[in-house]
Design an enzyme around this catalytic site. Structure first.
Site, PDB file in Angstrom:
ATOM      1  NE  ARG A   1      52.051   2.714 104.018  1.00 66.48           N
ATOM      2  CZ  ARG A   1      51.805   2.976 102.749  1.00 66.48           C
ATOM      3  NH1 ARG A   1      52.518   4.437 101.831  1.00 66.48           N
ATOM      4  NH2 ARG A   1      50.162   3.754 103.036  1.00 66.48           N
ATOM      5  CE1 TYR A   2      55.045   0.636 107.609  1.00 65.15           C
ATOM      6  CE2 TYR A   2      52.955  -0.225 107.172  1.00 65.15           C
ATOM      7  CZ  TYR A   2      53.784   0.544 107.663  1.00 65.15           C
ATOM      8  OH  TYR A   2      53.402   2.157 107.713  1.00 65.15           O
TER       9      TYR A   2
ATOM     10  NE  ARG B   1      52.594  -3.600 108.926  1.00 68.80           N
ATOM     11  CZ  ARG B   1      53.104  -3.757 109.508  1.00 68.80           C
ATOM     12  NH1 ARG B   1      53.561  -4.829 108.743  1.00 68.80           N
ATOM     13  NH2 ARG B   1      53.842  -2.776 110.232  1.00 68.80           N
TER      14      ARG B   1
ATOM     15  CB  CYS C   1      32.987   4.750 101.042  1.00 65.90           C
ATOM     16  SG  CYS C   1      35.001   5.287 100.696  1.00 65.90           S
TER      17      CYS C   1
ATOM     18  CB  CYS D   1      35.286  10.791 105.929  1.00 62.42           C
ATOM     19  SG  CYS D   1      34.448   9.035 106.069  1.00 62.42           S
TER      20      CYS D   1
ATOM     21  CB  CYS E   1      38.528  10.411 102.642  1.00 58.27           C
ATOM     22  SG  CYS E   1      39.207   9.744 102.110  1.00 58.27           S
TER      23      CYS E   1
ATOM     24  NE  ARG F   1      44.778   5.229 100.746  1.00 55.87           N
ATOM     25  CZ  ARG F   1      43.670   4.173 101.421  1.00 55.87           C
ATOM     26  NH1 ARG F   1      43.223   3.655 102.210  1.00 55.87           N
ATOM     27  NH2 ARG F   1      45.713   3.749 101.827  1.00 55.87           N
TER      28      ARG F   1
ATOM     29  CG  ASP G   1      47.410  10.698 106.687  1.00 57.49           C
ATOM     30  OD1 ASP G   1      48.046  10.801 107.252  1.00 57.49           O
ATOM     31  OD2 ASP G   1      45.504   9.984 107.016  1.00 57.49           O
TER      32      ASP G   1
ATOM     33  CG  ASP H   1      49.741   6.279 107.678  1.00 57.72           C
ATOM     34  OD1 ASP H   1      50.699   5.753 107.424  1.00 57.72           O
ATOM     35  OD2 ASP H   1      48.562   6.359 108.288  1.00 57.72           O
TER      36      ASP H   1
ATOM     37  CE  LYS I   1      48.780   3.487 110.138  1.00 52.69           C
ATOM     38  NZ  LYS I   1      48.525   3.365 108.789  1.00 52.69           N
TER      39      LYS I   1
HETATM   40  S1  SF4 Z   1      37.470   7.557 105.504  1.00 48.99           S
HETATM   41 FE1  SF4 Z   1      38.283   8.035 103.551  1.00 48.99          FE
HETATM   42  S2  SF4 Z   1      38.152   6.030 102.730  1.00 48.99           S
HETATM   43 FE2  SF4 Z   1      37.360   5.466 104.674  1.00 48.99          FE
HETATM   44  S3  SF4 Z   1      35.116   5.706 104.722  1.00 48.99           S
HETATM   45 FE3  SF4 Z   1      35.592   7.563 104.981  1.00 48.99          FE
HETATM   46  S4  SF4 Z   1      35.400   8.400 102.707  1.00 48.99           S
HETATM   47 FE4  SF4 Z   1      35.717   6.485 103.071  1.00 48.99          FE
END
Ligand code: SF4
Length: 355
Positions: free
Chosen positions: A98-99, A102, A111, A115, A118, A120, A281, A318, A325
């Site tokens: 994206r940049y 990096r 994971c 979460c 999340c 993603r 997000d 973002d 960002k």
């Molecule tokens: S925010 Fe998403 S990618 Fe990060 S640890 Fe939690 S579930 Fe996994």
């Protein structure tokens, strides 16, 4: 042998991964009806996280982060499957560029925990984008090697620390051979949610590229700083890893100045420099966690007056669509009439220069 290496392996008990697991653990009522949520979004609660959850508090900030709820089935028109536009900046599988200087290297999309907010969530989990095949990993490494402007490689996912030290060391060995890469950064929740993984072998793997190793620790509430998490931070710092923080500003979890202040101080006390405080997000089914930007700016401004400059994170958004960002901390400077107006932490404006 480090304190971490000597820790009992109690935390090797199984993680909770199904609605039935949650019901058995009394994290949700029997016949909770959460199967529809589980079909869409993965569940993961490690033994270390389970220990931090207060089952007697219906608004427990640890439970809210990891225990699914029916609210996740509600999506708003603004929400999108790829909220920060990873896919539009992915030249080869596993790379997001994206940049200019990096890239993200997303070797895994699993994971230890999932979460509920999340960003993603459509990509991670057992039904997510999976792990790169060896041919895809070869292509990703070739991409990094052939783009000499890439100074930093950021391993994210998913959580890269679910990989074994042996596999991580293999990845580091490949990066070691790419001269123009100077920094390797990991984004992870493992030191907090599965701290027993941070042993001497893991620390050696993380630092084995010979590059400077940074690790961004994701934590959102001061209760995440358990004794075992603190031992993991210590093992990482003492082993030569530079730690920075990343947190998400979340309604019901850390949207008050006392909690945010304790979180940021906790990072600094553990030699973790506060780095990013993310505005949540537009991930599907996460509207119940989102604050307005104005609310976020007020919290960040209140932090400024309350805690040391060492403890200040940068409040970032973002920009949806993959535009990167932006610093959205309360604007403290405005120009006009031949001078600047600078706002102090109590909201009062002052002219600069003062005359
Ligand atoms: S925010 Fe998403 S990618 Fe990060 S640890 Fe939690 S579930 Fe996994």
């Amino acid at each position: 042998m480090s304190a971490i290496a000597k820790m009992p392996v109690k935390a090797r008990a199984a993680s909770l991964k199904t609605v039935a697991d949650l019901e058995t653990a009394r994290l949700v009522p029997a016949n909770s009806g959460l199967e529809a949520v589980a079909e869409k979004y993965a569940i993961g609660i490690t033994p270390a996280v389970l220990e931090l959850i207060d089952r007697n508090d219906p608004a427990d900030p640890m439970a809210l982060q990891f225990v699914p709820s029916a609210a996740e089935l509600l999506t708003t028109p603004d929400e999108r499957e790829d909220p920060i536009g990873d896919l539009s900046h992915s030249p080869v599988e596993g790379i997001v560029h994206r940049y200019p200087d990096r890239v993200l290297l997303k070797a895994v999309h699993v994971c230890p925990v999932y979460c509920r907010f999340c960003f993603r969530r459509e990509m991670v989990g057992p039904q997510g984008l999976g792990t790169l095949t060896s041919a895809e990993l070869d292509a990703a490494m070739d991409y990094i090697a052939s783009h000499t402007e890439i100074w930093e490689v950021i391993l994210t996912g998913g959580d890269p620390l679910v990989l074994s030290p042996r596999r991580l060391a293999g990845l580091m060995e490949r990066l070691r051979g790419i001269e123009h890469v100077k920094i390797v950064r990991f984004h992870t929740r493992v030191p907090v949610v599965e701290p027993e993984r941070i042993d001497a072998e893991m620390v050696a793997a993380l630092t084995s590229s010979g590059k400077t190793t940074y690790l961004a620790v994701h934590a959102n509430h001061p209760r995440e700083f358990s004794a075992v998490a603190k031992a993991a931070f210590k093992a990482l710092v003492d082993g030569g890893v530079v730690l920075v923080s990343q947190s998400v500003l979340l309604r019901g979890i850390n949207d008050d100045v006392e909690t945010l202040a304790a979180l940021m101080r906790g990072f600094v006390e553990n030699r973790i420099k506060p780095y990013y405080l993310h505005h949540p997000d537009l991930a599907p089914g996460t509207g119940h966690f989102r604050l307005s930007i104005e609310e976020g700016q007020q919290l960040v401004a209140a932090l400024r007056g309350r805690i040391s400059g060492l403890c200040q994170p940068t409040y970032v958004l973002d920009i949806p669509g993959g535009y990167g960002k932006a610093d959205i901390g309360a604007a403290t400077v405005s120009a006009g009439d031949g001078c600047f107006r600078v706002r102090d932490w109590q909201g009062e404006e002052h002219a600069y220069p003062p005359g």
